[in-house]
Write a protein that holds these residues in place. Structure first.
Motif: not given
Length: 205
Positions: A34-39, A59-60
């Motif tokens: 849901k959050r683009p920066d979550a791993s 985001v990678e």
């Protein structure tokens, strides 16, 4: 819908398409955070080596999957109920995956098989037969790209409940209903259940 060279297929009203780059937003809706920066996993833990999987953060991970969708062969298939994306199945040649070197999941023979290792159905859409459609679509996709056989590594749960966090591997019964046969036991366990190699032959040896 008849099988096409792209691997498009339809089962029980669910239409399955390759996860090409133009469908990346739909892919992200099924396996992304849901959050683009979550791993989150992004279905990479069984696609790439452990070192690379650990190194990719935030985001990678999504960017890596986005690049996969630009490859000549899509990284899997997406299922649609009308215009709504409802499912995903990861499928690729076993030789390209960590399964190729697995000490727990054996090779049945020397055929260049394809592996189906993750089937996801979006929350709120379960119980509609979508997983069956995703498995059928993944098989058609592999067949359209010349796979001589397809494997899955589901749990042999004997009908017992499987924790939803581990259900992505599928069950032996799911694969049996799709025409797969038990090919070998494994030393792998998921959610407390043993995993087995299920095989579907697509071409004459």
């Amino acid at each position: 819908m008849a099988r096409a060279s792209t691997g498009d297929t339809a089962t029980s009203g669910i239409v399955v398409h390759p996860a090409t780059h133009d469908r990346f937003d739909d892919l992200a809706a099924v396996i992304g955070p849901k959050r683009p920066d979550a791993s989150v996993c992004w279905c990479l833990s069984h696609r790439i080596d452990a070192k690379t999987n650990t190194a990719l953060r935030g985001v990678e991970r999504g960017a890596f999957v986005e690049r996969l969708t630009r490859e000549p062969v899509a990284p899997g298939v997406l299922g649609y109920d009308g215009d709504e994306v409802v499912g995903w199945a990861a499928v690729a040649p076993r030789a390209q995956l960590p399964f190729e070197r697995s000490r727990k999941i054996p090779h049945v023979d020397d055929q260049p098989v394809w592996s189906i290792w993750c089937i996801r159905v979006r929350p709120g859409r379960r119980g509609r037969g979508i997983s069956h459609a995703m498995l059928a679509g993944a098989v058609d996709f592999a067949a359209a790209h010349g796979a001589p056989a397809v494997e899955g590594y589901p749990v042999d749960n004997g009908g017992e409940r499987v924790d939803l966090t581990m259900a992505y591997v599928g069950t032996r019964a799911l694969f049996e209903r799709a025409g797969f046969e038990l090919a070998a036991p494994t030393d792998a366990v998921s959610g407390g259940f043993p995993r087995v190699v299920m095989r579907k032959q697509l071409a004459t040896r």
